[in-house]
Every structure is written in C-alpha cells, then in structure tokens.
Write a protein that holds these residues in place. Structure first.
Motif, mmCIF file in Angstrom:
data_model
loop_
_atom_site.group_PDB
_atom_site.id
_atom_site.type_symbol
_atom_site.label_atom_id
_atom_site.label_comp_id
_atom_site.label_asym_id
_atom_site.label_seq_id
_atom_site.Cartn_x
_atom_site.Cartn_y
_atom_site.Cartn_z
ATOM 1 N N ILE A 6 0.839 -1.201 0.000
ATOM 2 C CA ILE A 6 0.000 0.000 0.000
ATOM 3 C C ILE A 6 0.874 1.252 0.000
ATOM 4 C CG2 ILE A 6 -1.642 1.343 1.374
ATOM 5 C CD1 ILE A 6 -2.863 -1.290 2.309
ATOM 6 N N LEU A 7 1.959 1.228 0.782
ATOM 7 C CA LEU A 7 2.857 2.386 0.859
ATOM 8 C C LEU A 7 3.522 2.656 -0.493
ATOM 9 C CD1 LEU A 7 4.223 4.535 2.609
ATOM 10 C CD2 LEU A 7 5.992 2.849 3.181
ATOM 11 N N ILE A 8 3.972 1.596 -1.160
ATOM 12 C CA ILE A 8 4.602 1.752 -2.479
ATOM 13 C C ILE A 8 3.616 2.356 -3.472
ATOM 14 C CG2 ILE A 8 5.534 0.494 -4.463
ATOM 15 C CD1 ILE A 8 6.753 -1.502 -2.496
ATOM 16 N N LEU A 9 2.379 1.865 -3.461
ATOM 17 C CA LEU A 9 1.366 2.348 -4.401
ATOM 18 C C LEU A 9 1.003 3.804 -4.126
ATOM 19 C CD1 LEU A 9 -0.455 1.622 -6.746
ATOM 20 C CD2 LEU A 9 -2.155 0.778 -5.118
ATOM 21 N N VAL A 10 0.824 4.153 -2.857
ATOM 22 C CA VAL A 10 0.464 5.528 -2.489
ATOM 23 C C VAL A 10 1.582 6.500 -2.863
ATOM 24 C CG1 VAL A 10 0.008 7.080 -0.544
ATOM 25 C CG2 VAL A 10 -1.136 4.861 -0.664
ATOM 26 N N CYS A 11 2.829 6.134 -2.565
ATOM 27 C CA CYS A 11 3.971 6.989 -2.906
ATOM 28 C C CYS A 11 4.063 7.184 -4.419
ATOM 29 C CB CYS A 11 5.266 6.381 -2.369
ATOM 30 S SG CYS A 11 5.415 6.454 -0.576
ATOM 31 N N GLY A 12 3.804 6.130 -5.164
ATOM 32 C CA GLY A 12 3.839 6.226 -6.616
ATOM 33 C C GLY A 12 2.771 7.164 -7.145
ATOM 34 N N LEU A 13 1.557 7.071 -6.583
ATOM 35 C CA LEU A 13 0.467 7.948 -7.012
ATOM 36 C C LEU A 13 0.768 9.409 -6.702
ATOM 37 C CD1 LEU A 13 -2.635 5.817 -5.935
ATOM 38 C CD2 LEU A 13 -1.985 6.432 -8.272
ATOM 39 N N ILE A 14 1.308 9.660 -5.509
ATOM 40 C CA ILE A 14 1.650 11.034 -5.128
ATOM 41 C C ILE A 14 2.713 11.602 -6.057
ATOM 42 C CG2 ILE A 14 2.714 12.451 -3.321
ATOM 43 C CD1 ILE A 14 1.374 10.606 -1.259
ATOM 44 N N LEU A 15 3.727 10.806 -6.350
ATOM 45 C CA LEU A 15 4.792 11.252 -7.245
ATOM 46 C C LEU A 15 4.248 11.550 -8.631
ATOM 47 C CD1 LEU A 15 7.788 11.757 -7.751
ATOM 48 C CD2 LEU A 15 8.067 9.301 -8.189
ATOM 49 N N TRP A 16 3.373 10.684 -9.130
ATOM 50 C CA TRP A 16 2.807 10.873 -10.469
ATOM 51 C C TRP A 16 1.939 12.117 -10.528
ATOM 52 C CZ3 TRP A 16 -1.832 8.447 -13.214
ATOM 53 C CH2 TRP A 16 -1.686 8.557 -14.607
ATOM 54 N N LEU A 17 1.148 12.362 -9.473
ATOM 55 C CA LEU A 17 0.312 13.562 -9.427
ATOM 56 C C LEU A 17 1.178 14.821 -9.401
ATOM 57 C CD1 LEU A 17 -2.497 12.472 -6.919
ATOM 58 C CD2 LEU A 17 -2.732 12.906 -9.369
ATOM 59 N N GLY A 18 2.318 14.739 -8.692
ATOM 60 C CA GLY A 18 3.240 15.874 -8.657
ATOM 61 C C GLY A 18 3.799 16.172 -10.048
ATOM 62 N N ILE A 19 4.135 15.112 -10.779
ATOM 63 C CA ILE A 19 4.648 15.278 -12.142
ATOM 64 C C ILE A 19 3.551 15.841 -13.052
ATOM 65 C CG2 ILE A 19 5.477 14.004 -14.174
ATOM 66 C CD1 ILE A 19 6.780 12.039 -12.148
ATOM 67 N N TYR A 20 2.328 15.377 -12.855
ATOM 68 C CA TYR A 20 1.191 15.864 -13.641
ATOM 69 C C TYR A 20 0.994 17.364 -13.432
ATOM 70 C CZ TYR A 20 -3.652 16.248 -15.266
ATOM 71 O OH TYR A 20 -4.806 16.613 -15.921
ATOM 72 N N MET A 21 1.096 17.816 -12.189
ATOM 73 C CA MET A 21 0.909 19.239 -11.872
ATOM 74 C C MET A 21 2.055 20.075 -12.449
ATOM 75 S SD MET A 21 -0.532 19.072 -7.957
ATOM 76 C CE MET A 21 -0.701 20.851 -7.895
#
Length: 253
Positions: A187-202
């Motif tokens: 769960i931690l790996i998936l959440v960190c990945g989503l946060i990183l991707w959203l940061g790149i998207y922004m």
C-alpha cells in the motif's frame, strides 16, 4: 480368427517387452546423473514427451542435459522436478515452444515491455479524454494556459507514468514462488507512486504554451484511438500481461 488371436497376443507381448527393455535402458542411462528416483522418472517422462512432440534427437539430448543440470542444482536446495518445472508434459511443451526472450520464465514481465505498454495506454487515455472534453465543452479551449491538456504535457505524463507504474507493479509482484511483500508495504509503495505521479502531472501543467501546444479535439481523439490500437498490437505481439494497475490480469506461464 482362433489362429490370429494367439498371434496378436504374442505380438502385443513382444511389444510390451521391447518397451520395458527401452525403459530400463533409458532408466539406467538417467541413473548416472545422480538424481533422486522421482527426478529420474521425471527425466524419463520428459524425454518420452519430447520424442512424442517430434523434437529431434540432438535437440532433445541438449534439452535433457540442461534440465538435468538444473535438477542437480535444485536437489541441493531440496527442490523437486515438479516444483521447478511442473509436469513433464507441460515442460516438454515449454521446451519445444519457448516464450520470447523479453518475457521472463517466471511470468514476471520485463520493465521495458511494461513501460511501453503503460505509456501507450496512458497516452491513449489522456488524448481521448481531452478530445471528448473539447468536443463537449468548447469553452475550455478559450483558456489562455494550455496546462495538462497540451500535447507535450500529455507525452511527459504518459511516459513518466508508464515507467513509474511499471516499476511499482514489478515491486508489488511476489518475489519468488512464495514470498510476498507485506500488505502495508504494498500500500505504501502504491500511495507513494500515485503522489509522485500527481506531482509530475501538476508540474507538466506549468509548461509554457510555446513548447506545449494544444491540438484539435479530433486530432486528440484520433491519436487516442491509434495509441490504443497500437497497445493492443504490442501486447499481442510480445505477450505482455499484467501491465498497468487497472484490472488486467497477469498470466502464468
């Protein structure tokens, strides 16, 4: 009829004796490999299945020798032939029709193939989504800053997201046949990945219009359809499975 029956029975008996002699001969040959009784039987049956599948003798001997070497190493670790290869019939088919080199034997997809697969599908999702949005809400096109709807931003988000989620999915897969990461770690790996991707998207949405042009709605829709079709062709050609985390199943070899 009465004379033919004993003759047929004798012929059948001779055939059984020949098969038994051949089995003993093969068994004696495999006994020199230092394998356990069950592993010897596996090699005997594997050789028999390869012969049945029409594999040439020279290739068959090479396959048997390579399998024996793996079994010898496996025996030292307490691994049986069934654990390593499954049944002789299944493994004979795999030896005759090996999977592409890009697809690892344990069913775990390569980073390169998954990255391309995910990049294509993310690109198709974003381009198709923006194309439909622009058709349904033309007023969106009047915004001065193109942001994440620009083609450069879409390409960056798709490529980085494709690589990122490929890495995440590989990390979430079991490490070996029985080991599996704890649920909290996954769960931690998936959440960190989503946060990183959203940061790149922004961050991609801040690109200036001059290097991030916005295309016509129909161009986006066509690009999305082409990318999706290309992804389907790519997956079928290279036997990619398990890719992006939106419900596709993983195939076992």
């Amino acid at each position: 009829m009465s004379e033919e029956q004993p003759r047929n029975a004798q012929a059948g008996q001779r055939q059984k004796q020949r098969e038994k002699a051949q089995r003993q001969e093969k068994g004696n040959a495999f006994a020199n490999f230092g394998l356990t009784r069950k592993n010897e039987e596996f090699i005997y049956q594997l050789n028999k299945q390869l012969d049945r599948l029409g594999v040439a003798k020279d290739k068959r001997d090479t396959m048997i020798n390579e399998t024996v070497a793996k079994l010898q190493d496996g025996q030292k670790k307490g691994q049986t032939a069934k654990t390593l290869f499954g049944t002789p019939t299944e493994y004979a088919k795999e030896l005759k029709n090996p999977k592409p080199k890009d697809e690892p034997a344990d069913g775990k997809q390569s980073m390169k193939l998954l990255s391309i697969d995910n990049t294509l599908i993310f690109f198709s999702i974003f381009t198709f989504m923006y194309g439909i949005m622009f058709l349904l809400s033309p007023e969106i096109l009047k915004t001065k800053q193109y942001g994440s709807s620009g083609i450069t931003a879409i390409v960056l988000v798709a490529v980085i997201g494709g690589v990122l989620f490929s890495y995440i999915m590989l990390q979430l897969q079991p490490r070996g046949r029985t080991k599996k990461r704890p649920l909290a770690t996954r769960i931690l790996i998936l959440v960190c990945g989503l946060i990183l991707w959203l940061g790149i998207y922004m961050m991609a949405s801040w690109l200036p219009n001059v290097i991030n042009p916005r295309l016509n709605a129909w161009v986006y829709i066509i690009l999305g359809m082409v990318a999706f079709g290309g992804d389907m062709y790519f997956r079928n050609k290279y036997h990619v499975s398990g890719g992006y985390p939106v419900g596709r199943h993983s195939q076992r070899r």
